[in-house]
Design a protein around this motif. Structure first.
Motif, short mmCIF file in Angstrom:
data_model
loop_
_atom_site.label_atom_id
_atom_site.label_comp_id
_atom_site.label_asym_id
_atom_site.label_seq_id
_atom_site.Cartn_x
_atom_site.Cartn_y
_atom_site.Cartn_z
N GLY A 79 24.01 -31.16 78.56
CA GLY A 79 24.89 -30.01 78.39
C GLY A 79 25.26 -29.77 76.93
N PRO A 80 25.87 -30.76 76.25
CA PRO A 80 26.19 -30.58 74.83
C PRO A 80 24.97 -30.35 73.95
N LEU A 81 23.85 -30.99 74.30
CA LEU A 81 22.62 -30.81 73.52
C LEU A 81 22.17 -29.35 73.55
N MET A 82 22.15 -28.75 74.75
CA MET A 82 21.76 -27.34 74.88
C MET A 82 22.75 -26.42 74.18
N HIS A 83 24.03 -26.71 74.35
CA HIS A 83 25.07 -25.85 73.80
C HIS A 83 25.00 -25.79 72.27
N SER A 84 24.87 -26.95 71.63
CA SER A 84 24.85 -26.97 70.17
C SER A 84 23.57 -26.37 69.60
N ALA A 85 22.44 -26.57 70.30
CA ALA A 85 21.19 -25.95 69.85
C ALA A 85 21.28 -24.43 69.96
N GLU A 86 21.83 -23.94 71.07
CA GLU A 86 21.96 -22.49 71.26
C GLU A 86 22.86 -21.87 70.20
N ASP A 87 23.96 -22.55 69.86
CA ASP A 87 24.86 -22.03 68.83
C ASP A 87 24.13 -21.83 67.51
N GLU A 88 23.34 -22.81 67.14
CA GLU A 88 22.62 -22.74 65.86
C GLU A 88 21.59 -21.62 65.88
N VAL A 292 28.72 -47.30 71.72
CA VAL A 292 27.98 -46.79 70.56
C VAL A 292 27.86 -45.28 70.70
N GLY A 293 28.31 -44.56 69.69
CA GLY A 293 28.30 -43.10 69.76
C GLY A 293 26.92 -42.51 69.56
N PHE A 294 26.55 -41.59 70.44
CA PHE A 294 25.31 -40.81 70.30
C PHE A 294 25.71 -39.44 69.77
N PRO A 295 25.29 -39.06 68.56
CA PRO A 295 25.69 -37.77 67.99
C PRO A 295 24.93 -36.60 68.63
N ILE A 296 25.29 -36.29 69.88
CA ILE A 296 24.54 -35.30 70.66
C ILE A 296 24.64 -33.91 70.04
N TYR A 297 25.86 -33.51 69.66
CA TYR A 297 26.04 -32.18 69.08
C TYR A 297 25.26 -32.06 67.78
N GLU A 298 25.28 -33.11 66.99
CA GLU A 298 24.53 -33.09 65.73
C GLU A 298 23.04 -32.96 65.98
N MET A 299 22.54 -33.65 67.01
CA MET A 299 21.12 -33.57 67.33
C MET A 299 20.73 -32.16 67.74
N GLY A 300 21.52 -31.52 68.61
CA GLY A 300 21.20 -30.16 69.04
C GLY A 300 21.23 -29.18 67.89
N LYS A 301 22.25 -29.30 67.06
CA LYS A 301 22.40 -28.41 65.91
C LYS A 301 21.22 -28.58 64.93
N LEU A 302 20.87 -29.84 64.67
CA LEU A 302 19.78 -30.11 63.74
C LEU A 302 18.44 -29.67 64.31
N ALA A 303 18.25 -29.81 65.63
CA ALA A 303 17.02 -29.34 66.26
C ALA A 303 16.87 -27.84 66.08
N GLY A 304 17.97 -27.08 66.29
CA GLY A 304 17.92 -25.64 66.07
C GLY A 304 17.59 -25.30 64.63
N LYS A 305 18.19 -26.02 63.69
CA LYS A 305 17.93 -25.76 62.27
C LYS A 305 16.48 -26.08 61.91
N MET A 306 15.93 -27.15 62.48
CA MET A 306 14.54 -27.50 62.20
C MET A 306 13.59 -26.42 62.70
N ILE A 307 13.89 -25.83 63.88
CA ILE A 307 13.07 -24.73 64.40
C ILE A 307 13.13 -23.54 63.44
N ILE A 308 14.32 -23.19 63.01
CA ILE A 308 14.49 -22.05 62.10
C ILE A 308 13.74 -22.30 60.80
N ASP A 309 13.86 -23.51 60.26
CA ASP A 309 13.16 -23.84 59.01
C ASP A 309 11.65 -23.72 59.18
N GLN A 310 11.14 -24.20 60.31
CA GLN A 310 9.70 -24.12 60.54
C GLN A 310 9.24 -22.66 60.63
N LEU A 311 10.04 -21.82 61.30
CA LEU A 311 9.67 -20.41 61.43
C LEU A 311 9.65 -19.71 60.08
#
Length: 337
Positions: A79-88, A292-311
């Motif tokens: 859920g958080p992974l999708m949400h943060s990726a979509e925001d980015e 141990v904290g998993f930075p889920i929001y950071e992962m989703g946000k960074l995944a979105g940014k990596m897609i944008i950078d590649q495009l």
């Protein structure tokens, strides 16, 4: 009366920016200042502007959409992974299409074929079942691709993961530093690389503290809730000298809490516990769960940014690995005191 068609010119005038800026926002181009992006988005909403998507895609050879494959459409991880990726992606003017593989090789393959048939510009892929070779083949069907939670050497600059081995090490080391030497480990499915990596971190921490690894203390569970209570109960009912348990995610830890309640064992006294993920529930359990904290929001946000950078042909040269952090709370007893 026929509804008036709003033009790019009118959007530009309303937002007090150039038509070129409006066009860049609509086409998802990154070279737009934050304040102008907000002004254009507000103008589009206020005026009810609807772009001609077909003409836009034809002119740019892009669909202005990004797909995502996840294991499930619910839960505290996806859920958080999708949400943060979509925001980015939304901030860059890109639409988001999500599909689920449901832990099935066939469904994962069908989902990626579906995204490819929709001609999405990029795909964020969290696949547990497809092979590296098959994912490499799928990579040719998208303008941009990010692979989550696994490393494929031929796609190294498109991979984004968490250092799960380090996370397992940090969790186990915390127990060892608090004087525990008889530490069990309840893993996720060992078919998954993150479960294997967390187990490797557990074994490394034991070795550093001159504690022999006992495979009888390693129990294979699941990352969801199914079947974990029975395994946790059996482990603790026959615990012998076990003083602590490393749970490979917070769902597993929840089952251990239930098993301890059934056996009249007090967590933080009779049994110590360190988990993984730092879900929202971990801070509300009693005692509060060290994890141990998993930075889920950071992962989703960074995944979105990596897609944008590649495009926009701004590809990174190496894979990205996020660093986990231990969150210490109240579920570990210090045997050194």
């Amino acid at each position: 009366m026929e509804k008036k068609t709003i033009t790019i010119k009118e959007v530009a005038e309303y937002a007090n920016v150039s038509q070129a800026t409006v066009s860049r926002v609509i086409n998802g181009q990154a070279s737009v200042k934050e304040k102008n992006l907000v002004k254009v988005q507000q103008a589009i909403e206020a005026l009810g502007y609807t772009p001609n998507l077909a003409a836009q895609a034809l002119a740019s050879s892009r669909s202005n959409s990004v797909g995502m494959l996840v294991g499930s459409l619910d839960g505290p991880f996806y859920g958080p992974l999708m949400h943060s990726a979509e925001d980015e992606l939304y901030r860059a003017g890109l639409h988001f299409i999500v599909t689920s593989g449901q832990e099935s090789e066939v469904k994962e393959r069908d989902a990626l074929n579906f995204l490819r048939s929709k001609q999405v510009d990029g795909a964020i892929v969290h696949s547990d079942k497809l092979s590296d070779d098959e994912l490499k083949q799928f990579a040719h069907g998208f303008k941009a691709l990010v692979v989550l939670n696994r490393f494929i050497p031929e796609l190294d600059h498109q991979c984004l993961s968490l250092d799960n081995e380090l996370g397992g090490y940090l969790a186990t080391k915390n127990l060892l530093d608090n004087g525990h030497r008889h530490i069990a480990c309840i893993t996720g499915p060992l078919s998954k690389p993150d479960a294997r990596d967390r187990l490797s971190g557990y074994i490394r921490a034991l070795a550093e503290h001159n504690v022999a690894y006992d495979p009888r203390l390693t129990i294979e569970g699941r990352f969801d809730h199914e079947g974990n209570f029975v395994k946790a109960y059996d482990l603790l009912a026959n615990a012998g000298t076990i003083t602590a348990v490393f749970c490979q995610n917070d769902n597993i830890a929840l089952a251990v809490y239930d098993a301890c309640a059934k056996l009249n064992l007090t967590i933080g006294e009779d049994i110590s516990l360190v988990s993984f993920d730092n879900d929202l529930m971990s801070s509300h359990m009693r005692p509060r769960l060290s994890t141990v904290g998993f930075p889920i929001y950071e992962m989703g946000k960074l995944a979105g940014k990596m897609i944008i950078d590649q495009l926009h042909e701004k590809q990174t040269l190496t894979s990205r690995k996020l660093v986990p952090q231990l969150v210490e709370r109240d579920s570990v007893k210090n045997l050194n005191a």
